[in-house]
Design an enzyme around this catalytic site. Sequence first.
Site, mmCIF file in Angstrom:
data_model
loop_
_atom_site.group_PDB
_atom_site.id
_atom_site.type_symbol
_atom_site.label_atom_id
_atom_site.label_comp_id
_atom_site.label_asym_id
_atom_site.label_seq_id
_atom_site.Cartn_x
_atom_site.Cartn_y
_atom_site.Cartn_z
ATOM 1 N N UNK A 43 0.822 -1.276 -0.025
ATOM 2 C CA UNK A 43 -0.148 -0.075 0.178
ATOM 3 C C UNK A 43 0.831 1.277 0.162
ATOM 4 O O UNK A 43 0.223 2.285 -0.349
ATOM 5 C CB UNK A 43 -0.927 0.001 1.366
ATOM 6 N N THR A 44 2.129 1.299 0.432
ATOM 7 C CA THR A 44 2.857 2.431 0.594
ATOM 8 C C THR A 44 3.058 3.008 -0.830
ATOM 9 O O THR A 44 3.230 2.483 -1.740
ATOM 10 C CB THR A 44 4.203 1.862 1.194
#
EC number: 1.21.4.2
Length: 155
Positions: A43-44
């Site tokens: 997700u980063t």
Amino acid sequence: MELKGKKAIILGDRDGIPGPALEACVRSAGAEVVFASTECFVUTSAGAMDMENQRRVKELAEKYPKEDLVVILGGAEAEASGLAAETVSNGDPAWAGPLAGVQLGLKAYHIFEPEIKEQIDPNVYEEQVSLMEMVLDVEAIVQEVRSIREKYAAW
């Protein structure tokens, strides 16, 4: 590398091994957990390690002797685990956070690596990690993290 007496920085993965499971494992081996987090590696932003986690790792590397620190990863896949290992040793390759251009030289290990696993209480490992070990590509993850460590770790 012996965990006993080390100060452990825990970077767990929501889709892999979460922070609390890693904490239980390294504590059973005699390490002191000085920071623990669970992030979503995939997700980063732009594949970079979480900015707040980068800041905390940098602060801890300034607070403690680097040779006393070890980073334990719980990433679900090889690329994300390698990216985290590279960030804490050679700097943020995405040039997106506090560790951009900062070569801390910290040693990072994945919890699956034999030299780490063998130090953990077998019952704790079984309870906290073994299920994920059955479903993830352990060999690829271990190979990636080891190659990054051998290339960049100074301590």
